[in-house]
Design a protein around this motif. Structure first.
Motif, PDB file in Angstrom:
ATOM      1  N   ASP A  92      -1.238  -9.972 -16.241  1.00  0.00           N
ATOM      2  CA  ASP A  92      -2.615  -9.587 -15.904  1.00  0.00           C
ATOM      3  C   ASP A  92      -2.594  -8.125 -15.472  1.00  0.00           C
ATOM      4  O   ASP A  92      -1.937  -7.765 -14.493  1.00  0.00           O
ATOM      5  CB  ASP A  92      -3.149 -10.473 -14.777  1.00  0.00           C
ATOM      6  CG  ASP A  92      -4.593 -10.143 -14.400  1.00  0.00           C
ATOM      7  OD1 ASP A  92      -5.201  -9.263 -15.049  1.00  0.00           O
ATOM      8  OD2 ASP A  92      -5.105 -10.750 -13.439  1.00  0.00           O
ATOM      9  N   LEU A  93      -3.294  -7.272 -16.226  1.00  0.00           N
ATOM     10  CA  LEU A  93      -3.274  -5.836 -15.956  1.00  0.00           C
ATOM     11  C   LEU A  93      -4.458  -5.366 -15.107  1.00  0.00           C
ATOM     12  O   LEU A  93      -4.696  -4.161 -14.999  1.00  0.00           O
ATOM     13  CB  LEU A  93      -3.263  -5.059 -17.282  1.00  0.00           C
ATOM     14  CG  LEU A  93      -2.050  -5.285 -18.185  1.00  0.00           C
ATOM     15  CD1 LEU A  93      -2.158  -4.426 -19.441  1.00  0.00           C
ATOM     16  CD2 LEU A  93      -0.754  -4.979 -17.446  1.00  0.00           C
ATOM     17  N   ASN A  94      -5.170  -6.283 -14.495  1.00  0.00           N
ATOM     18  CA  ASN A  94      -6.334  -5.859 -13.701  1.00  0.00           C
ATOM     19  C   ASN A  94      -5.960  -4.916 -12.561  1.00  0.00           C
ATOM     20  O   ASN A  94      -6.705  -3.999 -12.234  1.00  0.00           O
ATOM     21  CB  ASN A  94      -7.069  -7.079 -13.135  1.00  0.00           C
ATOM     22  CG  ASN A  94      -8.008  -7.709 -14.138  1.00  0.00           C
ATOM     23  OD1 ASN A  94      -8.266  -7.141 -15.203  1.00  0.00           O
ATOM     24  ND2 ASN A  94      -8.520  -8.893 -13.834  1.00  0.00           N
ATOM     25  N   ARG A  95      -4.798  -5.116 -11.942  1.00  0.00           N
ATOM     26  CA  ARG A  95      -4.385  -4.248 -10.831  1.00  0.00           C
ATOM     27  C   ARG A  95      -3.736  -2.961 -11.317  1.00  0.00           C
ATOM     28  O   ARG A  95      -3.588  -2.009 -10.546  1.00  0.00           O
ATOM     29  CB  ARG A  95      -3.403  -4.980  -9.913  1.00  0.00           C
ATOM     30  CG  ARG A  95      -4.008  -6.099  -9.088  1.00  0.00           C
ATOM     31  CD  ARG A  95      -3.014  -6.574  -8.031  1.00  0.00           C
ATOM     32  NE  ARG A  95      -2.787  -5.548  -7.029  1.00  0.00           N
ATOM     33  CZ  ARG A  95      -3.475  -5.446  -5.885  1.00  0.00           C
ATOM     34  NH1 ARG A  95      -4.431  -6.309  -5.617  1.00  0.00           N
ATOM     35  NH2 ARG A  95      -3.208  -4.493  -5.021  1.00  0.00           N
ATOM     36  N   THR A  96      -3.347  -2.921 -12.570  1.00  0.00           N
ATOM     37  CA  THR A  96      -2.659  -1.743 -13.092  1.00  0.00           C
ATOM     38  C   THR A  96      -3.531  -0.500 -12.952  1.00  0.00           C
ATOM     39  O   THR A  96      -4.664  -0.470 -13.420  1.00  0.00           O
ATOM     40  CB  THR A  96      -2.299  -1.930 -14.570  1.00  0.00           C
ATOM     41  OG1 THR A  96      -1.548  -3.127 -14.714  1.00  0.00           O
ATOM     42  CG2 THR A  96      -1.498  -0.755 -15.092  1.00  0.00           C
ATOM     43  N   GLY A  97      -2.983   0.510 -12.298  1.00  0.00           N
ATOM     44  CA  GLY A  97      -3.724   1.761 -12.129  1.00  0.00           C
ATOM     45  C   GLY A  97      -4.576   1.820 -10.878  1.00  0.00           C
ATOM     46  O   GLY A  97      -5.179   2.858 -10.583  1.00  0.00           O
ATOM     47  N   VAL A  98      -4.656   0.715 -10.124  1.00  0.00           N
ATOM     48  CA  VAL A  98      -5.392   0.746  -8.855  1.00  0.00           C
ATOM     49  C   VAL A  98      -4.696   1.717  -7.907  1.00  0.00           C
ATOM     50  O   VAL A  98      -3.471   1.781  -7.846  1.00  0.00           O
ATOM     51  CB  VAL A  98      -5.456  -0.665  -8.235  1.00  0.00           C
ATOM     52  CG1 VAL A  98      -5.923  -0.613  -6.791  1.00  0.00           C
ATOM     53  CG2 VAL A  98      -6.379  -1.556  -9.057  1.00  0.00           C
ATOM     54  N   ALA A  99      -5.477   2.497  -7.167  1.00  0.00           N
ATOM     55  CA  ALA A  99      -4.910   3.521  -6.280  1.00  0.00           C
ATOM     56  C   ALA A  99      -4.298   2.894  -5.039  1.00  0.00           C
ATOM     57  O   ALA A  99      -4.930   2.084  -4.359  1.00  0.00           O
ATOM     58  CB  ALA A  99      -5.987   4.521  -5.872  1.00  0.00           C
ATOM     59  N   LEU A 100      -3.053   3.267  -4.767  1.00  0.00           N
ATOM     60  CA  LEU A 100      -2.363   2.851  -3.553  1.00  0.00           C
ATOM     61  C   LEU A 100      -2.026   4.067  -2.705  1.00  0.00           C
ATOM     62  O   LEU A 100      -1.726   5.144  -3.231  1.00  0.00           O
ATOM     63  CB  LEU A 100      -1.058   2.115  -3.884  1.00  0.00           C
ATOM     64  CG  LEU A 100      -1.134   0.815  -4.677  1.00  0.00           C
ATOM     65  CD1 LEU A 100       0.284   0.295  -4.917  1.00  0.00           C
ATOM     66  CD2 LEU A 100      -1.963  -0.222  -3.956  1.00  0.00           C
ATOM     67  N   MET A 101      -2.070   3.871  -1.397  1.00  0.00           N
ATOM     68  CA  MET A 101      -1.474   4.837  -0.481  1.00  0.00           C
ATOM     69  C   MET A 101      -0.186   4.208   0.039  1.00  0.00           C
ATOM     70  O   MET A 101      -0.222   3.127   0.630  1.00  0.00           O
ATOM     71  CB  MET A 101      -2.408   5.130   0.694  1.00  0.00           C
ATOM     72  CG  MET A 101      -3.714   5.789   0.318  1.00  0.00           C
ATOM     73  SD  MET A 101      -4.817   6.023   1.745  1.00  0.00           S
ATOM     74  CE  MET A 101      -5.339   4.322   2.062  1.00  0.00           C
ATOM     75  N   GLU A 102       0.944   4.838  -0.204  1.00  0.00           N
ATOM     76  CA  GLU A 102       2.189   4.351   0.381  1.00  0.00           C
ATOM     77  C   GLU A 102       2.420   5.112   1.678  1.00  0.00           C
ATOM     78  O   GLU A 102       2.620   6.327   1.677  1.00  0.00           O
ATOM     79  CB  GLU A 102       3.382   4.519  -0.557  1.00  0.00           C
ATOM     80  CG  GLU A 102       4.653   3.954   0.059  1.00  0.00           C
ATOM     81  CD  GLU A 102       5.796   3.808  -0.927  1.00  0.00           C
ATOM     82  OE1 GLU A 102       6.955   3.740  -0.459  1.00  0.00           O
ATOM     83  OE2 GLU A 102       5.542   3.763  -2.140  1.00  0.00           O
ATOM     84  N   ILE A 103       2.377   4.374   2.786  1.00  0.00           N
ATOM     85  CA  ILE A 103       2.504   4.963   4.117  1.00  0.00           C
ATOM     86  C   ILE A 103       3.907   4.661   4.607  1.00  0.00           C
ATOM     87  O   ILE A 103       4.271   3.507   4.851  1.00  0.00           O
ATOM     88  CB  ILE A 103       1.440   4.374   5.062  1.00  0.00           C
ATOM     89  CG1 ILE A 103       0.039   4.575   4.467  1.00  0.00           C
ATOM     90  CG2 ILE A 103       1.537   5.003   6.446  1.00  0.00           C
ATOM     91  CD1 ILE A 103      -1.057   3.805   5.173  1.00  0.00           C
ATOM     92  N   VAL A 104       4.721   5.697   4.746  1.00  0.00           N
ATOM     93  CA  VAL A 104       6.145   5.549   5.050  1.00  0.00           C
ATOM     94  C   VAL A 104       6.404   5.959   6.495  1.00  0.00           C
ATOM     95  O   VAL A 104       6.071   7.071   6.894  1.00  0.00           O
ATOM     96  CB  VAL A 104       6.999   6.413   4.098  1.00  0.00           C
ATOM     97  CG1 VAL A 104       8.491   6.205   4.383  1.00  0.00           C
ATOM     98  CG2 VAL A 104       6.678   6.096   2.643  1.00  0.00           C
ATOM     99  N   SER A 105       6.997   5.055   7.259  1.00  0.00           N
ATOM    100  CA  SER A 105       7.300   5.364   8.663  1.00  0.00           C
ATOM    101  C   SER A 105       8.737   5.845   8.795  1.00  0.00           C
ATOM    102  O   SER A 105       9.588   5.621   7.921  1.00  0.00           O
ATOM    103  CB  SER A 105       7.091   4.127   9.545  1.00  0.00           C
ATOM    104  OG  SER A 105       8.241   3.296   9.532  1.00  0.00           O
TER     105      SER A 105
END
Length: 502
Positions: free
Chosen positions: A161-174
């Protein structure tokens, strides 16, 4: 504004068979950007759509399709950085992270390795009143999400299922500043709270909109302090990453299991392999998924389809001017302006909706009394119905009206609780309900005194006991309140009973 000062909690110590060990934890939190369109296409991000229905040509990896940056997603990342008191990089750039999964049709992920949009920031993680851990944020970068492989719909085939493909993520690294399982869960809770206040991520972990990768290592007591002094990660031990955690309870359980697994290996003379692991909640254990990749394994290189992202300070300042009051500042103000305890202020600021509701109730009223009614009566009743403040049948104006009736002496505390239940289940104006149902408090001291005299006359033995032990006068107060249906003014009752018995 009132400043709240905090002491740092002590690190979690786990007793091994031979020695004591301390935990060191770093987090990589993937937060889906609250945007109706994806990072590089106009496809919808709506959750729950038919499989493969929210897919643009660029998301599907079609040849010749070029990405176009979504400005709103960039704005949301900047807004998040500002909310975490982080540095905003006016120059950032996108890179290709190359790997193959069936649910990654391009064969690479567009991310930001070398030049992230947000630099160093911090999160203050509340552990108890007066106790908090400051966790440093190393970076926040924007990247695409991958799709989803589904393996349980057919015994012989997997589906994509490619519905999430390309959705913008913020990777917050501690940074590796977290020192125990409870702190790790509290960090995610606090980060989620801030993101929701900012409106940059809805924090829905059940839908996968917020998920965490947890890096766990163990070290001997004192080694972490050496790391702090030298910034040499060699003092912290080899870390293992636990992927895709979406539950606070599972985060704590996985960390505890993984730490004890590593301690057992080290005390047996073995060494820890740096690897990626998965947590199995049914068995309460972590298992190896793959060896931990380094940056060179992904063959990162600058994305040739996207120019470097250059933003202006004036644009950043404009976003900063629209930031809401964030949880820490709001909590400090509630303590200072309304005289609340830090605990009560924390409960009321847990989400923006609750804080707004409380402020409307407390406006022009006793803040402590308003807090007691919101926390104890309203929140307790909502919890009983498995509901929350957004679905409260009692408006802030209605609850404020009940508090006004208490403050004016029109109703007693007991009657107020009965009135609250009526308003909760039936609605209506509190003042009109009190008048129409004859719930007004009895303040006529003559009438109250008559009831007191009757109860004293009917209980001579109890009178003698109360004269010998004044604490037993409370029994008479209770009897008077019962006889008047809770309508008698409690203060007047106490005064009359005390006078009569003396």
């Amino acid at each position: 504004m009132l400043d709240l000062t905090y002491d740092s909690p002590k690190p979690k110590v786990i007793a091994g068979a031979k020695d004591d060990w301390e935990l060191v934890i770093g987090m990589e939190v993937h937060a889906q950007v609250a945007s109706r369109a994806k990072l590089f296409s106009g496809a919808s991000t709506k959750f729950g759509a038919e499989p493969n229905s929210n897919v643009a040509f660029i998301d599907a990896g079609m040849p010749g399709m070029l990405p176009v940056i979504n400005e709103f997603c960039v704005e949301q990342a900047v807004r998040t950085g500002l909310g975490l008191k982080a540095d905003i990089n006016l120059f950032s750039a996108f890179d290709r992270k190359n790997y193959f999964y069936p649910d990654l049709p391009q064969g690479y992920q567009i991310s930001q390795l070398y030049h992230p949009i947000v630099g160093e920031g911090e999160v203050l993680v509340d552990m108890a009143p007066g106790i908090a851990r400051k966790v440093r944020i190393e970076r926040i970068h924007l990247e695409q999400d991958a799709g989803k492989s589904i393996h349980d719909m057919d015994p012989n085939m997997s589906f994509v299922d490619l519905n999430r493909t390309g959705v913008a993520l913020m990777e917050i690294v501690s940074r590796p500043d977290i020192r125990g399982p409870e702190e790790a869960a509290a960090f995610v809770v606090k980060l989620r709270q801030i993101l929701r206040y900012l409106g940059t991520c809805d924090g829905n972990m059940q839908n996968g909109n917020l998920r965490a990768d947890v890096n766990v290592s163990v070290c001997r007591p004192g080694q972490y302090e050496k790391y702090q002094a030298t910034q040499d990660f060699g003092h912290l031990g080899t870390r293992c990453e636990i992927k895709n955690m979406n539950s606070m309870r599972f985060i704590q359980a996985a960390i505890d299991y993984e730490a004890r697994r590593q301690i057992a290996i080290l005390e047996d003379g073995g060494s820890i392999d740096q690897e990626t692991r998965l947590y199995d909640p049914d068995k309460n254990e972590t298992r190896s998924m793959r060896s931990k990749e380094e940056a060179h394994d992904y063959r990162y290189f600058p994305c040739p389809d996207l120019l470097p992202l250059e933003i202006e300070q004036a644009w950043v300042d404009g976003i900063a001017a629209t930031l809401p009051e964030l949880p820490d500042e709001k909590k400090a103000r509630f303590v200072g302006d309304f005289g609340l305890t830090e605990y009560d202020a924390s409960v009321l600021t847990a989400d923006a909706e609750s804080a707004t509701y409380f402020e409307e109730v407390a406006a022009g009223r006793d803040g402590k009394l308003a807090a007691n009614w919101v926390i104890n009566e309203l929140f307790g009743r909502l919890k009983k119905d498995e509901s929350d403040i957004t679905a409260s049948p009692v408006s802030a104006a209605q609850l404020g009206g009940i508090i006004d009736l208490i403050s004016k002496g029109d109703i007693s505390g007991k009657i107020a609780k009965d009135l609250f239940e009526i308003v909760f289940t039936e609605g209506g104006d509190p003042a009109q309900i009190v008048e129409s149902r004859g719930m007004t408090q009895v303040t006529d001291t003559g009438a109250i005194e008559k009831v007191v005299d009757e109860i004293i006359e009917a209980n001579p033995a109890q009178v003698e006991k109360a004269k010998a032990n004044p604490k037993l006068a409370g029994w008479f107060v209770g009897q008077v309140m019962k006889a008047t249906g809770g309508k008698a003014n409690p203060k007047a009752v106490n005064e009359i009973v005390a006078r009569k018995l003396s």
